[in-house]
Design a protein around this motif. Sequence first.
Motif, mmCIF file in Angstrom:
data_model
loop_
_atom_site.group_PDB
_atom_site.id
_atom_site.type_symbol
_atom_site.label_atom_id
_atom_site.label_comp_id
_atom_site.label_asym_id
_atom_site.label_seq_id
_atom_site.Cartn_x
_atom_site.Cartn_y
_atom_site.Cartn_z
ATOM 1 N N GLU A 1 -37.906 10.433 9.715
ATOM 2 C CA GLU A 1 -37.524 11.216 10.880
ATOM 3 C C GLU A 1 -36.403 10.511 11.635
ATOM 4 N N TYR A 2 -35.515 11.318 12.228
ATOM 5 C CA TYR A 2 -34.391 10.724 12.959
ATOM 6 C C TYR A 2 -33.964 11.660 14.085
ATOM 7 N N ASP A 3 -33.494 11.049 15.161
ATOM 8 C CA ASP A 3 -33.045 11.768 16.345
ATOM 9 C C ASP A 3 -31.517 11.760 16.404
ATOM 10 N N PHE A 4 -30.943 12.897 16.772
ATOM 11 C CA PHE A 4 -29.493 13.005 16.896
ATOM 12 C C PHE A 4 -29.169 13.962 18.030
ATOM 13 N N SER A 5 -27.927 13.949 18.461
ATOM 14 C CA SER A 5 -27.485 14.835 19.529
ATOM 15 C C SER A 5 -26.279 15.646 19.100
ATOM 16 N N VAL A 6 -26.215 16.861 19.597
ATOM 17 C CA VAL A 6 -25.005 17.681 19.551
ATOM 18 C C VAL A 6 -24.323 17.516 20.907
ATOM 19 N N LEU A 7 -23.043 17.187 20.902
ATOM 20 C CA LEU A 7 -22.333 16.849 22.132
ATOM 21 C C LEU A 7 -21.223 17.855 22.426
ATOM 22 N N GLY A 8 -20.849 17.941 23.677
ATOM 23 C CA GLY A 8 -19.675 18.726 24.058
ATOM 24 C C GLY A 8 -19.926 20.213 24.123
ATOM 25 N N GLN A 9 -20.091 20.850 22.980
ATOM 26 C CA GLN A 9 -20.313 22.283 22.930
ATOM 27 C C GLN A 9 -21.200 22.626 21.746
ATOM 28 N N SER A 10 -21.721 23.837 21.729
ATOM 29 C CA SER A 10 -22.608 24.248 20.645
ATOM 30 C C SER A 10 -21.877 24.147 19.305
ATOM 31 N N ALA A 11 -22.644 23.900 18.262
ATOM 32 C CA ALA A 11 -22.038 23.716 16.940
ATOM 33 C C ALA A 11 -22.969 24.240 15.866
ATOM 34 N N ASN A 12 -22.375 24.756 14.801
ATOM 35 C CA ASN A 12 -23.134 25.129 13.612
ATOM 36 C C ASN A 12 -23.417 23.838 12.840
ATOM 37 N N ALA A 13 -24.596 23.280 13.021
ATOM 38 C CA ALA A 13 -24.859 21.903 12.594
ATOM 39 C C ALA A 13 -26.059 21.807 11.669
ATOM 40 N N THR A 14 -26.044 20.766 10.858
ATOM 41 C CA THR A 14 -27.191 20.420 10.031
ATOM 42 C C THR A 14 -27.117 18.935 9.713
ATOM 43 N N THR A 15 -28.082 18.439 8.960
ATOM 44 C CA THR A 15 -28.099 17.023 8.570
ATOM 45 C C THR A 15 -28.576 16.918 7.126
ATOM 46 N N SER A 16 -28.420 15.750 6.551
ATOM 47 C CA SER A 16 -28.983 15.508 5.219
ATOM 48 C C SER A 16 -29.288 14.029 5.063
ATOM 49 N N ILE A 17 -30.182 13.735 4.135
ATOM 50 C CA ILE A 17 -30.494 12.344 3.794
ATOM 51 C C ILE A 17 -30.128 12.095 2.341
ATOM 52 N N HIS A 18 -29.752 10.846 2.041
ATOM 53 C CA HIS A 18 -29.421 10.439 0.679
ATOM 54 C C HIS A 18 -30.196 9.167 0.388
ATOM 55 N N LEU A 19 -31.006 9.202 -0.660
ATOM 56 C CA LEU A 19 -31.902 8.093 -0.992
ATOM 57 C C LEU A 19 -31.390 7.342 -2.213
ATOM 58 N N PHE A 20 -31.377 6.002 -2.119
ATOM 59 C CA PHE A 20 -30.896 5.142 -3.204
ATOM 60 C C PHE A 20 -31.962 4.109 -3.547
ATOM 61 N N ASP A 21 -32.060 3.772 -4.834
ATOM 62 C CA ASP A 21 -33.022 2.733 -5.214
ATOM 63 C C ASP A 21 -32.379 1.356 -5.104
ATOM 64 N N LYS A 22 -33.088 0.313 -5.523
ATOM 65 C CA LYS A 22 -32.631 -1.063 -5.304
ATOM 66 C C LYS A 22 -31.379 -1.416 -6.097
ATOM 67 N N GLN A 23 -31.054 -0.633 -7.127
ATOM 68 C CA GLN A 23 -29.838 -0.870 -7.896
ATOM 69 C C GLN A 23 -28.701 0.052 -7.464
ATOM 70 N N GLY A 24 -28.903 0.770 -6.372
ATOM 71 C CA GLY A 24 -27.865 1.652 -5.868
ATOM 72 C C GLY A 24 -27.795 2.994 -6.555
ATOM 73 N N VAL A 25 -28.798 3.314 -7.401
ATOM 74 C CA VAL A 25 -28.811 4.616 -8.068
ATOM 75 C C VAL A 25 -29.173 5.690 -7.045
ATOM 76 N N TRP A 26 -28.414 6.752 -7.051
ATOM 77 C CA TRP A 26 -28.621 7.862 -6.121
ATOM 78 C C TRP A 26 -29.826 8.666 -6.603
#
Length: 420
Positions: free
Chosen positions: A302-327
């Motif tokens: 879980e993570y907290d973020f803010s939209v600043l200034g004005q309304s926006a068509n927004a989304t987020t994503s996560i990218h997970l990597f293992d210990k060898q940097g494999v996506w």
Amino acid sequence: MSKPIIEVAGVSKHYVLEHESRHDNLRDTLQHSARKLWRKVRWGTDFEKEEFWALRDVSFDINQGEVVGIIGRNGAGKSTLLKVLSRITEPTKGRIALRGRVASLLEVGTGFHPELSGRENIFLNGSILGMSRVEIRRKFDEIVAFAEVERFLDTPVKRYSSGMYVRLAFSVAAHLDPEILIVDEVLAVGDAQFQKKCLGKMQDVSRNEGRTVLFVSHNMGVVANLCSRAILLESGRVKDVGPVSQVVTAYVQSGAERLGETKWAADDATAGNSKMRLHEARIVSEGVVASDVRIDREVTVEYDFSVLGQSANATTSIHLFDKQGVWVLCSGPAKSEVLQPGRYRHSVTFPANFLNDGLYTLSIILITDVSNIQVLKTEAISFCVNETGIGREEYGGVMNGCVRPLLLWNAAAVSDLPKV
């Protein structure tokens, strides 16, 4: 045997940083008066002086046609090294030999004159690289087509968006026949499709045209796929040089201190801009923040973020990597939303018995209008999935792979199976 196209021998870069002393009471002011007087005599300023070595005794060779990744954590000296190699800044000590023309793409704004149009900047950059007007014209249509800026070709580049700027800058650098192409993390700006296009171009110029590429990225999966060798910097020094898989593993394991929760300061430029800002992120397992989780338990990001200034068509994503940097995977909400200015929380849960045991790092991306990356926070948090013996039975060896789901298996004698 031909000489390396790049030779770096004992290169160091030294800076002197100035700090103004501030004191809140009379006692401190009087106590430091003598020191300020001495600094005035010694340095010609009231500011305190601090020595900072961005690079210390860096040495390596790179052969023609190699694609070499330069990796390391923030502040390791990667960008300073590229600026020294690009002749933007001179080293304090050491020697550099470059046997070929160099094209650099280090940051948005480098190399272009903001008052000139895209067309004019193409010819300007080609001239800087030592190419004739005829040579530039021969490549001109390819450059424009690759950059996808035909409509804005005669517009001053100061009016370009950061994505348009990078597209044209990369296209110029890649197409105007430099023997050495130097690319920093600047490709994180813009849409994912163009990033993929750029990576394909770098592979093409290396494999098919024999050009040398130096590439800085925090994405270890990209480094592992694109590069044959890697150089690991730590605190301005070369910690490791060798095959990319070896160096990437050393890099990821060197950061094995696991961060189950991270918070970013309000003025952290890497965590936000005028449109969106990342505040904090955490790993939650069994209802508590954790950096170590059991393989047979759910894991929530879980993570907290803010939209600043004005309304926006927004989304987020996560990218997970293992210990060898494999996506391992990327994931985000299925649809973006129009969000009013304010603070929001996104969360996603990995099921139990899904990830294999081992160390994982997680990057967080904040996005507007489907593909415009506003914040890319690499290695935002990390956690370790711990073995419990689930699914192993009598097998005690290494379980390979990024995921390890408990799948439904059926075993039967052939004689017991129904005939088809």
